[in-house]
Design a protein around this motif. Structure first.
Motif, PDB file in Angstrom:
ATOM      1  N   UNK A 248       0.854  -1.194   0.000  1.00 51.23           N
ATOM      2  CA  UNK A 248       0.000   0.000   0.000  1.00 51.23           C
ATOM      3  C   UNK A 248       0.889   1.243   0.000  1.00 51.23           C
ATOM      4  N   UNK A 249       0.477   2.203  -0.797  1.00 52.52           N
ATOM      5  CA  UNK A 249       1.188   3.485  -0.866  1.00 52.52           C
ATOM      6  C   UNK A 249       0.239   4.537  -0.310  1.00 52.52           C
ATOM      7  N   UNK A 250       0.619   5.112   0.835  1.00 57.23           N
ATOM      8  CA  UNK A 250      -0.337   6.019   1.480  1.00 57.23           C
ATOM      9  C   UNK A 250      -0.056   7.491   1.197  1.00 57.23           C
ATOM     10  N   UNK A 251       0.842   7.768   0.248  1.00 53.95           N
ATOM     11  CA  UNK A 251       1.061   9.149  -0.185  1.00 53.95           C
ATOM     12  C   UNK A 251       1.882   9.953   0.798  1.00 53.95           C
ATOM     13  N   UNK A 252       1.772  11.265   0.678  1.00 52.93           N
ATOM     14  CA  UNK A 252       2.545  12.152   1.563  1.00 52.93           C
ATOM     15  C   UNK A 252       1.589  12.984   2.394  1.00 52.93           C
ATOM     16  N   UNK A 253       1.980  14.223   2.666  1.00 55.06           N
ATOM     17  CA  UNK A 253       1.025  15.145   3.274  1.00 55.06           C
ATOM     18  C   UNK A 253       1.362  15.685   4.640  1.00 55.06           C
ATOM     19  N   UNK A 254       2.311  15.070   5.373  1.00 53.96           N
ATOM     20  CA  UNK A 254       2.597  15.563   6.726  1.00 53.96           C
ATOM     21  C   UNK A 254       2.974  17.045   6.676  1.00 53.96           C
ATOM     22  N   UNK A 255       2.358  17.822   7.542  1.00 56.98           N
ATOM     23  CA  UNK A 255       2.545  19.271   7.526  1.00 56.98           C
ATOM     24  C   UNK A 255       3.828  19.737   8.187  1.00 56.98           C
ATOM     25  N   UNK A 256       4.121  21.011   8.001  1.00 56.92           N
ATOM     26  CA  UNK A 256       5.280  21.639   8.645  1.00 56.92           C
ATOM     27  C   UNK A 256       4.825  22.911   9.348  1.00 56.92           C
ATOM     28  N   UNK A 257       5.749  23.490  10.116  1.00 58.06           N
ATOM     29  CA  UNK A 257       5.415  24.675  10.915  1.00 58.06           C
ATOM     30  C   UNK A 257       5.911  25.934  10.198  1.00 58.06           C
ATOM     31  N   UNK A 258       4.987  26.662   9.588  1.00 54.98           N
ATOM     32  CA  UNK A 258       5.367  27.917   8.931  1.00 54.98           C
ATOM     33  C   UNK A 258       5.340  29.088   9.911  1.00 54.98           C
ATOM     34  N   UNK A 259       4.339  29.060  10.810  1.00 59.70           N
ATOM     35  CA  UNK A 259       4.185  30.146  11.790  1.00 59.70           C
ATOM     36  C   UNK A 259       3.930  29.514  13.160  1.00 59.70           C
ATOM     37  N   UNK A 297       6.915  14.934   0.912  1.00 59.06           N
ATOM     38  CA  UNK A 297       7.642  15.933   0.120  1.00 59.06           C
ATOM     39  C   UNK A 297       7.974  17.120   1.002  1.00 59.06           C
ATOM     40  N   UNK A 298       6.925  17.901   1.299  1.00 60.01           N
ATOM     41  CA  UNK A 298       7.103  19.116   2.089  1.00 60.01           C
ATOM     42  C   UNK A 298       7.848  18.858   3.394  1.00 60.01           C
ATOM     43  N   UNK A 299       7.415  17.807   4.134  1.00 59.71           N
ATOM     44  CA  UNK A 299       8.010  17.595   5.464  1.00 59.71           C
ATOM     45  C   UNK A 299       9.479  17.199   5.370  1.00 59.71           C
ATOM     46  N   UNK A 300       9.935  16.761   4.190  1.00 56.82           N
ATOM     47  CA  UNK A 300      11.350  16.414   4.029  1.00 56.82           C
ATOM     48  C   UNK A 300      12.192  17.668   3.787  1.00 56.82           C
ATOM     49  N   UNK A 301      11.722  18.550   2.934  1.00 59.76           N
ATOM     50  CA  UNK A 301      12.617  19.604   2.443  1.00 59.76           C
ATOM     51  C   UNK A 301      12.279  21.011   2.931  1.00 59.76           C
ATOM     52  N   UNK A 302      11.047  21.200   3.425  1.00 57.82           N
ATOM     53  CA  UNK A 302      10.621  22.582   3.686  1.00 57.82           C
ATOM     54  C   UNK A 302      11.488  23.290   4.722  1.00 57.82           C
TER      55      UNK A 302
END
Ligand code: LLP
Length: 442
Positions: A248-259, A297-302
């Protein structure tokens, strides 16, 4: 539970040095701005590697997990090398991303190709370069891919991308798993797809199901729901079609802290939810644990990325806002104007808390919507100061444009006091590079 890097606004190496100047990766940011000019994307290698290690550590108790960095967040050759060296695979979504990871020497078996309207050329490139999995999105692609694979005399491992009809609380434009989405097969279409694969498409080897709920997600329950739907579907497919799927591939999506008000779960928390949900669903149905694919994606590089700008003109609206303009804006970071995204910033060359003024940071582009941060307190911003906007590693360079015929900025990698260009600043001639003047106009 451990904190993780995606819960920090700033790169882990950020500090004020002995002169009170801001430093990242052991490099004084005023010096970087002088040396490489602004706007400048800066990526902190230590933060990027720390995030990769957060993920590996968080999932270490689940043997069968594959991390596929969603390179749409930031895809350059050097970033690819670093992420690959951490043992990650790649989720790619275009011929350009396939080509970049291929040229960077990535083991193509660890690459997964996604997208809702892949072209014949892109699918052919994927097969030629030996991409490990293709996530098939729709009926047309099933037919096309089978034909192309047949013409190469190959069988291709595929996922079926499905829409699990899960609503998450993120911006409308970055939700993908909801019912009314352009992505993937509706669950009611899965049986027909499986029958086609079983009976006709002999060059496709179905390995599992794929879903992606959305991006910049802070909730954990949605992953639980998604996993339960995917596992239940695997069980149903085996019963109905006799086809056993174990991925199963559950995609990405974990958020990051911008503010400061953003509170994303840690990678350890997300891992706990994912692993427990998989185990719970599998035990409920009495089936083996599947291999899990993740596409963060985002949670890796942001968090590892910041953008440096030089402050220029200012405008005090009588009885209104004070606008402070920088030398970049919506062309290097379209996120505020597209998604009302919020950011945090500091002046690099001034103590953070003295002589604070409430200002609005705007860009240099010919649009009123070109605002980077509304109402931020900064210490007496003046022309020539260098501004550091945090958390710009993801979806900034990758979504940058040449709007107003401006050159895309350079990108620098910093680590332990060293700085290296990893993307060159575009030149004026680069802007003309693809222009053609028909001979009748010459
Ligand atoms: N997998 C699939 C199938 C995706 O569509 C995406 C993102 C990801 C993984 C990675 O999601 P992440 O972990 O980065 O949330 N431009 C928008 C974000 C669009 C995301 C599109 N898909 C932004 O700047 O917020």
């Amino acid at each position: 539970m451990k904190n993780s890097t995606n819960q920090s606004i700033k790169p882990i190496t950020t500090r004020r040095n002995d002169y009170g100047y801001l430093e990242i990766g052991g490099c004084d940011l005023t010096e970087l701005a002088n040396k490489y000019a602004t706007p400048l994307y800066v990526i902190d290698e230590a933060t990027l590697r720390a995030v990769c290690n957060d993920y590996k550590d968080a999932f270490k108790d689940y043997e069968k997990v594959n991390f596929m960095y969603a390179s749409k967040a930031l895809c350059t050759s050097a970033i690819t090398k670093i992420v690959a060296s951490e043992g990650f695979g790649f989720d790619v979504v275009s011929g350009g991303e396939i080509y970049t990871v291929y040229k960077a020497g990535v083991d193509m078996k660890k690459v997964l190709f996604n997208g809702n309207n892949k072209t014949v050329d892109e699918l052919s490139l994927a097969i030629e370069t030996g991409v490990g999995h293709i996530s098939v999105d729709n009926f047309l692609e099933l037919t096309m891919l089978n034909e192309i694979a047949k013409s190469y005399g190959k069988t291709v491992d595929i996922f079926l991308r499905v829409t699990p009809a899960i609503e998450c609380h993120t911006h409308e434009y970055i939700k993908t798993g909801n019912l009314d989405s352009k992505f993937g097969f509706d669950l009611s279409q899965v049986d027909e797809a499986i029958e086609l694969i079983k009976d006709e498409y002999t060059n496709l080897n179905l390995r599992g199901l794929h879903a992606h709920i959305g991006s910049q997600i802070f909730e954990t329950q949605v992953y639980h729901d998604e996993i339960d739907i995917l596992v239940t579907e695997l069980v149903r497919i085996e019963k109905k079609h006799g086809v056993k799927l174990d991925e199963i591939n559950i995609g990405g999506g974990l958020g990051v802290k911008y503010v400061e008000t953003d509170v994303p779960p840690s990678t350890h928390k997300i891992a706990e939810v994912i692993i427990n949900s998989v185990k719970l669903s599998c035990e409920k149905h009495n089936v083996n644990y599947p291999t899990i694919y993740l596409e963060p994606g985002r949670s890796i590089i942001s968090t590892s990325g910041v953008t440096l700008y030089t402050i220029g003109s200012q405008k005090q609206v009588p009885n209104g806002r004070k606008y402070v303009a920088v030398d970049g804006g919506m062309a290097d970071n379209p996120r505020p104007s597209m998604y009302q995204a919020e950011y945090t910033a500091e002046i690099v060359n001034k103590p953070a808390n003295e002589d604070l003024q409430k200002v609005t940071i705007c860009g240099r582009y010919c649009e009123s919507g070109d605002v980077i941060i509304k109402n931020i307190e900064l210490p007496n911003p003046e022309a020539g100061d260098v501004l550091c906007v945090y958390n710009t590693g993801a979806y900034n360079y990758s979504m940058a444009s040449n709007y107003n015929r401006t050159q895309k900025p350079a990108m620098v990698l910093v680590n332990s006091g060293l700085s290296d260009i990893i993307v060159k600043r575009e030149s004026l001639d680069d802007l003309l590079e693809h222009d053609v003047i028909p001979s009748r106009l010459k």
